[in-house]
Design an enzyme around this catalytic site. Sequence first.
Site, short mmCIF file in Angstrom:
data_model
loop_
_atom_site.label_atom_id
_atom_site.label_comp_id
_atom_site.label_asym_id
_atom_site.label_seq_id
_atom_site.Cartn_x
_atom_site.Cartn_y
_atom_site.Cartn_z
N LYS A 21 47.81 42.41 39.37
CA LYS A 21 48.16 42.89 38.03
C LYS A 21 47.40 44.16 37.70
CE LYS A 21 47.53 41.49 33.21
NZ LYS A 21 47.21 40.36 32.31
N CYS A 51 43.40 41.96 28.20
CA CYS A 51 43.75 42.42 29.55
C CYS A 51 43.49 43.89 29.87
CB CYS A 51 45.23 42.14 29.79
SG CYS A 51 45.69 40.41 29.60
N LYS A 110 39.84 33.85 24.74
CA LYS A 110 40.52 35.13 24.86
C LYS A 110 40.82 35.73 23.49
CE LYS A 110 44.79 37.16 26.76
NZ LYS A 110 45.95 36.92 27.65
N SER A 156 51.39 42.03 32.56
CA SER A 156 51.30 40.56 32.55
C SER A 156 52.62 39.90 32.92
CB SER A 156 50.86 40.08 31.17
OG SER A 156 49.56 40.52 30.85
N ASP A 173 38.89 38.55 33.78
CA ASP A 173 39.08 39.67 32.86
C ASP A 173 38.72 39.35 31.42
OD1 ASP A 173 41.28 37.99 32.35
OD2 ASP A 173 42.68 39.66 32.07
N ASN A 174 38.88 38.09 31.02
CA ASN A 174 38.52 37.65 29.67
C ASN A 174 38.50 36.14 29.67
OD1 ASN A 174 41.69 38.98 29.21
ND2 ASN A 174 41.44 36.77 29.04
N HIS A 199 47.15 33.53 34.12
CA HIS A 199 47.83 33.91 32.88
C HIS A 199 49.10 33.08 32.73
CE1 HIS A 199 49.86 36.43 29.90
NE2 HIS A 199 48.75 37.12 29.74
N ARG A 210 40.51 45.87 32.32
CA ARG A 210 40.77 46.61 33.56
C ARG A 210 40.29 48.06 33.47
NH1 ARG A 210 43.26 42.24 33.28
NH2 ARG A 210 44.20 41.20 35.07
N HIS A 248 48.19 46.77 34.82
CA HIS A 248 48.09 46.72 33.36
C HIS A 248 47.30 47.87 32.73
CE1 HIS A 248 48.70 43.53 29.99
NE2 HIS A 248 49.33 44.68 29.76
N ASP A 307 42.82 36.41 35.99
CA ASP A 307 43.36 36.65 34.66
C ASP A 307 43.22 35.39 33.80
OD1 ASP A 307 44.73 37.67 32.49
OD2 ASP A 307 46.43 38.39 33.63
N ASP A 308 42.54 35.51 32.65
CA ASP A 308 42.43 34.44 31.66
C ASP A 308 41.65 33.23 32.15
OD1 ASP A 308 43.94 36.04 30.04
OD2 ASP A 308 45.62 34.66 29.79
#
Length: 631
Positions: free
Chosen positions: A129, A76, A292, A154, A271-272, A219, A80, A131, A37-38
């Site tokens: 996660k 996010c 992001k 998150s 994810d980003n 994150h 996904r 989401h 994540d991130d």
Amino acid sequence: MKNYFIILLSLILIVFPRPVGARGQAQKPNIVLIFIDDMGYGDIGPFGSTKNRTPNLDKMARDGMKLTSFYAAPVCSVSRAQVLMGCYGARVSIPGVFFPGEKNGINKDEHTVAELLKDQGYATMCIGKWHLGDQPEFLPTRHGFDHYFGFPYSNDMVKKAKGGTQPVVPLLRDDKVIELLTGEEQSRLTERYTDEAVKFITDNQKKPFFLYFPHTAIHTPIHPGAKFQGKSANGRVGDWVEEVDWSVGRVRETLAKLKLDKNTLVIFTSDNGPWLTQGKDSGEAGPLRGGKGSTWEGGVREPTIAAWPGKIAPGSACDAVAGTIDFLPTFVKLAGGSVPADRKIDGKDIAPLLLGKTKQSPHEARYYFNGYNLQAVRSGPWKLAIAPQNEGMGKSSAAIPASLESPRLYNLDIEIGERTDVAAAHPDVVSRLKALAVAMSAELGQGKPGVRPAGEVKNPVTLYPLEESAPAKSKPATLESLKIGDTLSGAQAPQIVNRPLTISCTLEGKSQSGVLVAHGGIATGYALYLKEGRAVFAVHPSGGELVYLTSPEPLPENATLEARIAADGTLSLQVNGQRVATKKLSGPLSRQPQEPFCVGFDSDNPVDPAYEGQPRFVGTIKALKVSTQSP
């Protein structure tokens, strides 16, 4: 003679080994997808980081392949959705981010990669996660996963539980809340996730398995484990990156110990891009522009590694365009299945790229959506921007303008950082990419024919009872009597779905900054605020990018403001009865904000992160009126 026969039979079995799958079929590969994540393009050693130590990912890159043009999505939930359904988020009406207790989520009619692998006899588990909605109908065990362990959204989406004293996040096993974790209690999360992953692999070593491992890390808020705290040279975020690296190593070591590694495809990606406004807790995009929330390369191009001993060439690299939308068709094909033809997906089988059979992308083009807004298209080395692009979520710098009539063109092979517009020198390339963008825009976007609905429930609830705030004595019951510091939630707040909206007020004296009114967050909403003495009306269409109207001059004393979203989507900003700015949306906001309506500040999840953390407005707001009309 008997000994001779045994020796001959042994030689035959060595030269012509029997298939290890049932009924003479080749053994189905295990699949492990590690989804961070991130994490930015420049956060790990194989992609140039000198700040974070990542020996296990370094080894994974030596053992396998780096994918250097691999794409996810700006934020996010949409990212996904792409993993699980093989589609751009806009196609399945998941354009942005879901929040706790929201009515929308993943649609039960969509095929997920977990469901399709389950049909092929796979054990399936999601750890981390999720989401994609927190209502029971949206949880992983309803969408192809045998088991689930993790956060449903998150780790910053914290709320106080009824009777509790601190904000918490629910930890789920399958579809049940088993714990409510405070911020500090999140520090064991990566370790616990990894223990669960090792157990799942061990328990299912005799059958094919699919492990989807979407980490909560990195994150914000940052919560590395105790063994990693203060150990990196890059602060808390470096500590957590290094714990993620440890986790990857433990998963791969488990596969090797159980002699499963040669029949297991392991993919690592994010994810980003990095959340650049988080200060020392931000990741890094390396040579890429943006982060992001943006459709610059730094927002969506991810550090990606694939390893499969004996199948993927060690130390290899692939710069062909691919992305998270390709996981579903690739995994299903490797498993011996086929993708149902009853609905369109955007992903392609990239196994030929991974296995070194081709260096050509299966995609004619890659499309950069921000919500439902198509902002750019890439074909080969060429990227054409056709809409304004911000540097990232919360970045206050102005968006770089672009349009179909006046696009920007970049050659990413020559300049990965997207600084030099070469559109004037390549009109033929511009024309070809514009045609691709026009065709896709006609197919995907709000109300367009290629869009399928998200899932929806009628009476959404949170996963755990929330503490109800005691109403303050001064809290007004109606919009007419609001003052600075007041909020309205639920049915008391302006009901704006598909309705025109008008906000008007008079500011006494002369103020330089502060939020006047705000309603919503990064998913949808609107805010009227002051910045450097100018009025700003920020509108966040559902799943789209923030749209700004700004008064060209600082406000005079005792200014009267009016901000409006008309029935046809026209945005306007007036100062003392004079229209000073206007823009056009496709219509009014189509989604009710989950956050409260606030006067003089913005609570929880801000509409515009540019003013996040600002103190309450200091001044006097008179004659505040907020009106809506029936849809």
